[in-house]
Design a protein around this motif. Structure first.
Motif, short mmCIF file in Angstrom:
data_model
loop_
_atom_site.label_atom_id
_atom_site.label_comp_id
_atom_site.label_asym_id
_atom_site.label_seq_id
_atom_site.Cartn_x
_atom_site.Cartn_y
_atom_site.Cartn_z
N HIS A 244 0.84 -1.21 -0.15
CA HIS A 244 -0.18 0.00 0.22
C HIS A 244 0.88 1.05 0.02
O HIS A 244 1.72 1.48 -0.80
CB HIS A 244 -1.17 0.05 1.12
CG HIS A 244 -2.05 -1.08 1.01
ND1 HIS A 244 -3.10 -1.08 0.24
CD2 HIS A 244 -1.95 -2.29 1.64
CE1 HIS A 244 -3.79 -2.02 0.15
NE2 HIS A 244 -3.23 -2.92 1.07
N LYS A 273 -4.07 6.30 -0.92
CA LYS A 273 -5.16 5.68 -0.22
C LYS A 273 -5.40 4.22 -0.19
O LYS A 273 -5.16 3.69 -1.28
CB LYS A 273 -6.43 6.31 -0.62
CG LYS A 273 -6.50 7.94 -0.54
CD LYS A 273 -6.27 8.56 0.89
CE LYS A 273 -6.37 10.00 0.81
NZ LYS A 273 -5.84 10.63 2.12
N PRO A 274 -5.64 3.44 0.87
CA PRO A 274 -5.74 3.91 2.06
C PRO A 274 -4.42 4.19 2.75
O PRO A 274 -3.63 3.59 2.27
CB PRO A 274 -6.45 2.88 2.74
CG PRO A 274 -6.05 1.50 2.02
CD PRO A 274 -6.02 1.97 0.64
N TYR A 276 -1.63 3.79 5.68
CA TYR A 276 -1.40 2.96 6.83
C TYR A 276 0.12 3.56 7.47
O TYR A 276 0.71 3.98 6.81
CB TYR A 276 -1.07 1.28 6.38
CG TYR A 276 -2.11 0.70 5.78
CD1 TYR A 276 -3.03 0.15 6.63
CD2 TYR A 276 -2.48 0.78 4.49
CE1 TYR A 276 -3.99 -0.78 6.21
CE2 TYR A 276 -3.48 0.06 3.85
CZ TYR A 276 -4.30 -0.58 5.02
OH TYR A 276 -5.54 -1.55 4.39
#
Length: 461
Positions: A244, A273-274, A276
């Motif tokens: 991510h 996005k998302p 972390y």
């Protein structure tokens, strides 16, 4: 005068004073929420913590350390049966017999007798075992507290660390302090070491009152770590892991007979996005399926942080020593959100085993629950792919009011468990002798990155 960060390195913080939603990734990792209540060590790691985060303290006590000269003590590197550090750290690792230096010298002042028992030193950690005998009764939650100041060849050693304590009897307790050594600090093979305990802050049983007992208690000795240096491997690698918005590069692995350290850099892409916000963690196993135990960490902030002063420093996770018989090391990264969700507890009956399902891959198998002498003894085993550091300690007992029972840290065998085949004994305080409920948590807070798992051939490195 001492450097302000050195002094802050030993300030004690009550986490209850802070809303956990305000903690960023560095704060969370340093306080080690990822191991939940299993980690019994009291962590202190504020030098870089204070440099890189903004925390306001209501009251800050700066203690001036007075030098008190005593005759030098010469450590003896000899095997000792049942030595303190080995019992606290890893009873199954016989290497502690070889590389623990025995001091056993005492100093008494103002009603406290301090005995410096042992030290163990490698390139990753400085471990100190000491025994404290007082002139008053000790209680489980009212230890006199003080962390040691360590000087090697005239230079103060600062780093993250932890403390474990155990009451021996009403007036005596033992501690093992661990200072994790950053990669940019090189510990020489031959050392003139000074370990000093400055003052003790004694807290009453109800935690409402405290008093300061003045020191210092200081010990000087010489020791060599050349023997363990000759058995140390530093494996340079460049392993990139992208998950991510988190980009991690593992740069090197340092393996000694006593510990294993993974050094890495990481940064975030906050526009992706998302988002972390916690760095990746690691599971380490060997070719026999044995798990290494997490022992500590130190995190540098995101390398993109503006005005970050220590851009050359690396983050690291520290684990127990690799068995001498291991041929390969397997490293599996995972992400922890630290949002642990407890499952509804089950009423304990006489029907064993009890299977506590955590998710599709992980479960706890409970074989026996026994009550005796005001305690509850639970025997269970972990099954799954997450490793002992994550699963161990996720077994909870509740009374008939569904209130969680407190663990008894003086018993059990957490520290000796190294494999999912081992039977774990966990001990709880029997609160009211009523019905018992048992539960666990799901593993929704953990995401294992199986596709990023990789192996290192230890024989060829």
């Amino acid at each position: 005068m001492k450097d302000i960060y050195e002094l802050l390195n030993y300030v004690e913080i009550d986490l209850k004073e802070y809303d956990d939603t305000d903690l960023n990734d560095i704060e969370i990792k340093k306080m080690k929420n990822r191991l939940h209540h299993y980690t019994k060590k009291r962590m202190y790691d504020l030098k870089k913590f204070v440099k890189n985060t903004c925390i306001s303290f209501g009251v800050l006590f700066l203690i001036c350390v007075v030098i008190f000269n005593v005759n030098p003590i010469f450590a003896r590197e000899i095997p000792v049966l049942g030595n303190i550090i080995k019992n606290f750290e890893d009873r199954d690792n016989s290497e502690f017999d070889t590389y623990t230096s025995v001091i056993n010298k005492s100093m008494e002042k103002n009603g406290i007798k301090v005995t410096l028992n042992e030290v163990a030193i490698d390139d990753n950690r400085f471990i100190i075992a000491a025994t404290f005998k007082t002139s008053y009764k000790l209680y489980e939650k009212s230890f006199p507290t003080m962390n040691p100041t360590i000087t090697v060849n005239g230079k103060c050693i600062n780093g993250s660390g932890g403390k474990e304590s155990k009451i021996v009897n009403d007036d005596t307790y033992t501690t093992v302090d661990t200072i994790n050594i950053p990669d940019n600090i090189k510990i020489p093979d031959n050392m003139n070491v000074k370990i000093s305990y400055a003052d003790f802050n004694v807290v009453s049983l109800d935690s409402k009152n405290s008093r300061l007992i003045n020191g210092p208690w200081q010990f000087n000795f010489t020791v060599s770590k050349k023997k363990i240096t000759n058995k140390t491997k530093t494996i340079k690698i460049s392993k990139h892991i992208k998950w991510h918005n988190i980009d991690t590069e593992i740069k090197q692995i340092n393996i000694t007979p006593l510990s294993t350290k993974i050094s890495f850099d990481y940064n975030y892409n906050t526009s992706q996005k998302p988002i972390y916000r916690n760095p990746l963690d690691f599971i380490i196993t060997d070719n026999r399926g044995s798990y290494l135990k997490w022992k500590g960490s130190e995190l540098m902030p995101n390398k993109n942080t503006v005005n970050y002063a220590d851009k050359d420093g690396m983050s690291f996770d520290l684990f127990s020593g690799m068995p001498k018989t291991s041929k390969k090391m397997y490293i599996t990264p995972y992400y922890s959100s630290h949002d642990i969700r407890h499952l509804a507890p089950l009423k304990v009956t006489e029907n064993f085993p009890i299977v506590l399902i955590q998710d599709d891959n992980n479960r706890l198998i409970v074989y026996d629950i026994t009550r005796r002498d005001g305690k509850i003894y639970v025997k269970y085993r972990c099954e799954g792919n997450l490793g002992l550091d994550i699963q161990l300690g996720r077994l909870y007992l509740y009374d008939n009011n569904k209130e969680m029972l407190e663990e008894d840290d003086s018993e059990g065998n957490h520290e000796n468990i190294s494999n999912n085949k081992d039977t774990i004994t966990e001990v709880f305080k029997d609160k009211n002798k009523g019905e018992i409920y048992i539960g666990t948590s799901d593993m929704s807070d953990i995401k294992v990155l199986e596709d990023s798992k990789f192996a290192i051939d230890l024989d060829n490195n």
